[in-house]
Design an enzyme around this catalytic site. Structure first.
Site, PDB file in Angstrom:
ATOM      1  CB  CYS A 169      -2.542   3.566   9.756  1.00  0.00           C
ATOM      2  SG  CYS A 169      -3.216   2.731   8.343  1.00  0.00           S
TER       3      CYS A 169
ATOM      4  CG  ASN B 238      -0.340  -0.388   2.478  1.00  0.00           C
ATOM      5  OD1 ASN B 238       0.257  -1.459   2.591  1.00  0.00           O
ATOM      6  ND2 ASN B 238      -0.436   0.465   3.467  1.00  0.00           N
TER       7      ASN B 238
END
Ligand SMILES: *Cc1c(COP(=O)(O)O)cnc(C)c1O
Length: 395
Positions: A324, A151
């Site tokens: 995150c 990612n």
């Protein structure tokens, strides 16, 4: 003009998915477990969505489990394989250093419960070695979990080859395909996976809904106890409108792969070329084995956070790593895994584009980023040290 280049964090919902979400919310409010016709209409929609997604993955509908998203699917796959392993006294897991935290934190939880975990090196190019993976397999290996595409740096892993190795050694294999879906074709049979995770909001669907594919239903253990939904493996009334919108989004994005792949790759390559003209800049992740829309670079002598804020002020939405980890001062575990030193890892920029972006936007991103990097460097004491030779350049 606001340029959205953070599609790896989440995508804008497609118009077709929004329509589906609204129409199913309005018209099909029934509970699919109800026996009356309103409920049965919702049950039919649920079945159709399951069938559609199964077809797109070359799976059968009985192997498709709906979840709340990629994180839950990853947790469910890993904990299921661990349960299965325990019965056979297998308590060893192989994964990589740069998985998503939904995988890493789940295997860490298992480590605290007595499992042993091997974290494969992903090398400087961000690609695992199949032979190293094979050598790590032991008699007591319960699971191999390797993501399809990373990612942060977008590197694509040799999943089909890993699938063959796992099959040969009779080890369960999970892949987190959240970033691959909608960009690369996914055929669970060709990949040879036992579990595969998807998340709708990464391919134009709604947030809070995802898929776990499991080759065999008996390989699935429930995380959420409750009713008999999802073949008794996940309690809770199904979010039928979101599930149906996810199916529509997956179909649309899979159908668009052919037409958008080349176009997005071209924009990505131009972006990489333009950004690498900025002195002391390095590309993160393999140049070839990467997602069509991923660009990730490190600029020496600057802070990624300041860069992001300045780009945002100038109308460009980007990321310094995963959503995150942004906000925390720790550098990205992915960049550390490919061997970037701390000071370089802090100056990272991830741009994740898709078919909605245009070549004009790419040129704008290049010129604005070049300008902002120069400005930040002119104010940076670290850059000053580098310029005056008090500190040596790393890149
Ligand atoms: C976004 C993402 C997840 C988490 O998915 P959610 O639906 O947001 O829980 C997991 N793995 C990867 C690779 C991701 O990019």
């Amino acid at each position: 003009m606001y340029i959205y280049a953070d599609n790896a964090a989440t995508t804008k919902m497609s118009a077709a998915a929004i329509n589906e979400l609204i129409s199913k919310t309005t018209e099909e409010y029934g509970n699919p477990s109800s026996l009356h016709s309103i409920g049965q209409k919702a049950a039919e929609t649920l079945f159709n969505a399951r069938k559609m997604i199964a077809d797109l993955l070359s799976a059968t509908e009985k192997n498709i489990f709906f979840t709340s998203g990629g994180s839950e699917s990853d947790n469910m796959a890993i904990l299921s394989a661990a349960e299965h392993g325990k019965k056979k006294n297998k308590r060893h897991i192989i994964t990589t250093e740069f998985e998503h935290h939904a995988v890493l934190h789940t295997v860490e939880k298992l480590e605290r419960q007595g499992f042993e975990v091997t974290y494969l090196d992903v090398h400087e190019n961000g690609v695992v070695s199949v032979s190293e993976l094979e050598s790590a397999i032991r008699e007591d290996t319960a699971l191999v979990s390797v993501m399809y595409a990373n990612n942060e740096i977008g590197t694509v892993q040799p999943i089909a080859e890993i699938g063959k190795v796992c099959y040969k050694h009779k080890v369960l294999f999970h892949t987190d395909a959240v970033q691959a879906a909608g960009h690369l074709h996914i055929n669970v049979l060709e990949l040879g996976v036992d579990y595969l995770s998807l998340s709708a909001h990464k391919f134009g669907g709604p947030k809070g809904v995802g898929v776990l594919y499991a080759r065999n239903r008996s390989l699935v253990h429930s995380l959420i106890e409750g009713g008999a939904q999802e073949f008794g493996k996940r309690g809770g009334t199904e979010n039928v409108p979101a599930i149906s919108a996810m199916a529509v989004a997956l179909k649309e994005s899979c159908e668009n792969i052919e037409s958008s792949y080349g176009k997005v790759c071209q924009m990505r390559d131009r972006l990489i070329e333009g950004l690498l003209k900025i002195p002391h800049t390095v590309l993160n992740g393999d140049r070839i084995s990467r997602l069509p829309g991923n660009v990730n670079v490190c600029f020496e002598g600057i802070e990624g956070e300041s860069l992001l804020l300045m780009l945002d002020c100038k109308g460009i939405a980007a990321s310094s790593g995963s959503a995150c980890t942004s906000g925390s001062l720790e550098p990205s575990h992915v960049l550390l895994a490919i061997g970037r030193p701390h000071e370089i890892a802090h100056g990272s920029l991830r741009l994740s584009i898709n078919h909605e972006n245009t070549p004009d936007e790419i040129e704008k991103i290049i010129s604005v980023t070049t300008e902002v990097v120069e400005k930040l460097r002119s104010m940076s004491p670290v850059w000053d040290d580098l310029q005056k030779g008090r500190k040596a350049h790393v890149i």
